[in-house]
Scaffold this motif. Structure first.
Motif, PDB file in Angstrom:
ATOM      1  N   GLU A   9       0.848  -1.182   0.000  1.00 46.16           N
ATOM      2  CA  GLU A   9       0.000   0.000   0.000  1.00 46.16           C
ATOM      3  C   GLU A   9       0.884   1.232   0.000  1.00 46.16           C
ATOM      4  OE1 GLU A   9      -2.828  -0.159   3.120  1.00 46.16           O
ATOM      5  OE2 GLU A   9      -3.351  -2.232   2.693  1.00 46.16           O
ATOM      6  N   GLY A  10       0.513   2.198  -0.790  1.00 46.99           N
ATOM      7  CA  GLY A  10       1.300   3.424  -0.861  1.00 46.99           C
ATOM      8  C   GLY A  10       2.632   3.213  -1.536  1.00 46.99           C
ATOM      9  N   ALA A  11       2.737   2.144  -2.320  1.00 47.35           N
ATOM     10  CA  ALA A  11       4.008   1.833  -2.962  1.00 47.35           C
ATOM     11  C   ALA A  11       4.269   2.707  -4.181  1.00 47.35           C
ATOM     12  CB  ALA A  11       4.036   0.362  -3.380  1.00 47.35           C
ATOM     13  N   GLY A  12       3.325   3.506  -4.545  1.00 44.60           N
ATOM     14  CA  GLY A  12       3.512   4.365  -5.705  1.00 44.60           C
ATOM     15  C   GLY A  12       2.246   4.394  -6.537  1.00 44.60           C
ATOM     16  N   THR A  13       2.351   4.972  -7.665  1.00 48.28           N
ATOM     17  CA  THR A  13       1.190   5.061  -8.526  1.00 48.28           C
ATOM     18  C   THR A  13       0.941   3.727  -9.215  1.00 48.28           C
ATOM     19  OG1 THR A  13       2.530   5.810 -10.360  1.00 48.28           O
ATOM     20  CG2 THR A  13       1.595   7.503  -8.947  1.00 48.28           C
ATOM     21  N   ARG A  14      -0.265   3.553  -9.653  1.00 49.09           N
ATOM     22  CA  ARG A  14      -0.616   2.344 -10.382  1.00 49.09           C
ATOM     23  C   ARG A  14      -0.457   2.609 -11.873  1.00 49.09           C
ATOM     24  NH1 ARG A  14      -6.178   0.217  -8.362  1.00 49.09           N
ATOM     25  NH2 ARG A  14      -5.366  -1.651  -9.345  1.00 49.09           N
ATOM     26  N   PRO A  15      -0.232   1.569 -12.664  1.00 49.48           N
ATOM     27  CA  PRO A  15      -0.134   1.779 -14.116  1.00 49.48           C
ATOM     28  C   PRO A  15      -1.430   2.361 -14.659  1.00 49.48           C
ATOM     29  CG  PRO A  15       0.593  -0.432 -13.522  1.00 49.48           C
ATOM     30  CD  PRO A  15       0.007   0.176 -12.294  1.00 49.48           C
ATOM     31  N   ARG A  16      -1.332   3.238 -15.600  1.00 48.51           N
ATOM     32  CA  ARG A  16      -2.502   3.893 -16.195  1.00 48.51           C
ATOM     33  C   ARG A  16      -2.966   3.077 -17.392  1.00 48.51           C
ATOM     34  NH1 ARG A  16      -0.204  10.007 -15.839  1.00 48.51           N
ATOM     35  NH2 ARG A  16      -0.180  10.098 -13.569  1.00 48.51           N
ATOM     36  N   TRP A  17      -3.763   2.050 -17.097  1.00 53.86           N
ATOM     37  CA  TRP A  17      -4.217   1.126 -18.127  1.00 53.86           C
ATOM     38  C   TRP A  17      -5.153   1.811 -19.111  1.00 53.86           C
ATOM     39  CZ3 TRP A  17      -1.306  -2.913 -18.478  1.00 53.86           C
ATOM     40  CH2 TRP A  17      -0.695  -3.423 -17.338  1.00 53.86           C
ATOM     41  N   ARG A  18      -5.966   2.727 -18.654  1.00 52.96           N
ATOM     42  CA  ARG A  18      -6.900   3.412 -19.559  1.00 52.96           C
ATOM     43  C   ARG A  18      -6.152   4.204 -20.624  1.00 52.96           C
ATOM     44  NH1 ARG A  18     -11.562   5.555 -15.375  1.00 52.96           N
ATOM     45  NH2 ARG A  18     -12.185   3.475 -14.727  1.00 52.96           N
ATOM     46  N   VAL A  19      -5.027   4.773 -20.250  1.00 55.67           N
ATOM     47  CA  VAL A  19      -4.224   5.511 -21.226  1.00 55.67           C
ATOM     48  C   VAL A  19      -3.695   4.555 -22.287  1.00 55.67           C
ATOM     49  CG1 VAL A  19      -2.148   6.909 -21.547  1.00 55.67           C
ATOM     50  CG2 VAL A  19      -3.614   7.289 -19.565  1.00 55.67           C
ATOM     51  N   LEU A  20      -3.264   3.368 -21.864  1.00 55.50           N
ATOM     52  CA  LEU A  20      -2.785   2.377 -22.828  1.00 55.50           C
ATOM     53  C   LEU A  20      -3.885   1.999 -23.808  1.00 55.50           C
ATOM     54  CD1 LEU A  20      -0.602   0.401 -23.835  1.00 55.50           C
ATOM     55  CD2 LEU A  20      -1.514  -1.242 -22.193  1.00 55.50           C
ATOM     56  N   TYR A  21      -5.068   1.724 -23.284  1.00 55.97           N
ATOM     57  CA  TYR A  21      -6.184   1.378 -24.166  1.00 55.97           C
ATOM     58  C   TYR A  21      -6.536   2.556 -25.068  1.00 55.97           C
ATOM     59  CZ  TYR A  21      -6.762  -2.550 -20.958  1.00 55.97           C
ATOM     60  OH  TYR A  21      -6.552  -3.661 -20.206  1.00 55.97           O
ATOM     61  N   VAL A  63       4.891   2.111 -21.861  1.00 60.32           N
ATOM     62  CA  VAL A  63       5.694   1.251 -20.973  1.00 60.32           C
ATOM     63  C   VAL A  63       6.803   2.063 -20.329  1.00 60.32           C
ATOM     64  CG1 VAL A  63       7.325  -0.686 -20.929  1.00 60.32           C
ATOM     65  CG2 VAL A  63       5.151  -0.923 -22.107  1.00 60.32           C
ATOM     66  N   ARG A  64       7.437   2.933 -21.100  1.00 58.14           N
ATOM     67  CA  ARG A  64       8.509   3.774 -20.547  1.00 58.14           C
ATOM     68  C   ARG A  64       7.964   4.711 -19.472  1.00 58.14           C
ATOM     69  NH1 ARG A  64      13.952   4.680 -20.227  1.00 58.14           N
ATOM     70  NH2 ARG A  64      14.440   6.865 -20.379  1.00 58.14           N
ATOM     71  N   ALA A  65       6.779   5.270 -19.690  1.00 53.55           N
ATOM     72  CA  ALA A  65       6.203   6.201 -18.720  1.00 53.55           C
ATOM     73  C   ALA A  65       5.705   5.487 -17.468  1.00 53.55           C
ATOM     74  CB  ALA A  65       5.055   6.969 -19.363  1.00 53.55           C
ATOM     75  N   ASN A  66       5.361   4.225 -17.563  1.00 53.89           N
ATOM     76  CA  ASN A  66       4.796   3.489 -16.432  1.00 53.89           C
ATOM     77  C   ASN A  66       5.725   2.404 -15.907  1.00 53.89           C
ATOM     78  OD1 ASN A  66       1.851   4.401 -16.089  1.00 53.89           O
ATOM     79  ND2 ASN A  66       2.096   4.194 -18.290  1.00 53.89           N
ATOM     80  N   ARG A  67       7.019   2.479 -16.211  1.00 57.33           N
ATOM     81  CA  ARG A  67       7.923   1.402 -15.806  1.00 57.33           C
ATOM     82  C   ARG A  67       8.036   1.254 -14.292  1.00 57.33           C
ATOM     83  NH1 ARG A  67      11.260   5.453 -17.885  1.00 57.33           N
ATOM     84  NH2 ARG A  67      12.801   6.217 -16.419  1.00 57.33           N
ATOM     85  N   ALA A  68       8.045   2.351 -13.565  1.00 58.94           N
ATOM     86  CA  ALA A  68       8.147   2.253 -12.104  1.00 58.94           C
ATOM     87  C   ALA A  68       6.875   1.654 -11.521  1.00 58.94           C
ATOM     88  CB  ALA A  68       8.412   3.628 -11.506  1.00 58.94           C
ATOM     89  N   ALA A  69       5.725   2.080 -12.024  1.00 58.84           N
ATOM     90  CA  ALA A  69       4.460   1.542 -11.517  1.00 58.84           C
ATOM     91  C   ALA A  69       4.324   0.062 -11.853  1.00 58.84           C
ATOM     92  CB  ALA A  69       3.291   2.324 -12.106  1.00 58.84           C
ATOM     93  N   LEU A  70       4.791  -0.352 -13.015  1.00 54.64           N
ATOM     94  CA  LEU A  70       4.735  -1.771 -13.370  1.00 54.64           C
ATOM     95  C   LEU A  70       5.661  -2.596 -12.478  1.00 54.64           C
ATOM     96  CD1 LEU A  70       4.689  -1.488 -17.251  1.00 54.64           C
ATOM     97  CD2 LEU A  70       2.815  -2.255 -15.788  1.00 54.64           C
TER      98      LEU A  70
END
Length: 118
Positions: A9-21, A63-70
């Motif tokens: 919990e609170g580990a960071g942001t979650r990947p923005r799956w809607r943006v990918l779609y 993927v590059r923008a969401n690498r930390a969240a992934l």
């Protein structure tokens, strides 16, 4: 060990799956429209290539923008206590001494040669 099914919990942001779609679905829909419309072969090939390359480039940027969240998505709550980070300090190397960028040419050495016949 900790329960690996529970995410931190609170580990960071979650990947923005809607943006990918949002960035992948329009090029794929356009690809379907190109197949149904059936333009001439060279144009169809060019449109296919452009749409596929655009979709792949958009996925790579996502993927590059969401690498930390992934990466953080799979961490459990106790991950911070189980990961060991070693910091090894090293002295910064000193810069080499600056020399003249155009050094003087070496003195020409006059050599005497003996000419011999073969």
């Amino acid at each position: 060990m900790c329960d690996s099914t529970r995410l931190a919990e609170g580990a960071g942001t979650r990947p923005r799956w809607r943006v990918l779609y949002g960035v992948v679905c329009p090029p794929l829909a356009m690809l379907g429209i190109v197949e149904v419309a059936a333009p001439p072969a060279p144009l169809r090939t060019l449109l296919r290539l452009a749409l596929v390359l655009g979709a792949v480039a958009a996925m790579a940027v996502w993927v590059r923008a969401n690498r930390a969240a992934l990466d953080l998505q799979e961490w459990c709550a106790c991950a911070a206590s189980t990961v060991t980070v070693r910091v090894i300090e090293s002295p910064r190397p000193s810069a080499p001494p600056r020399s003249d960028p155009f050094p003087a040419s070496p003195a020409r050495v006059e050599e005497e040669y003996e000419v011999a016949r073969r």
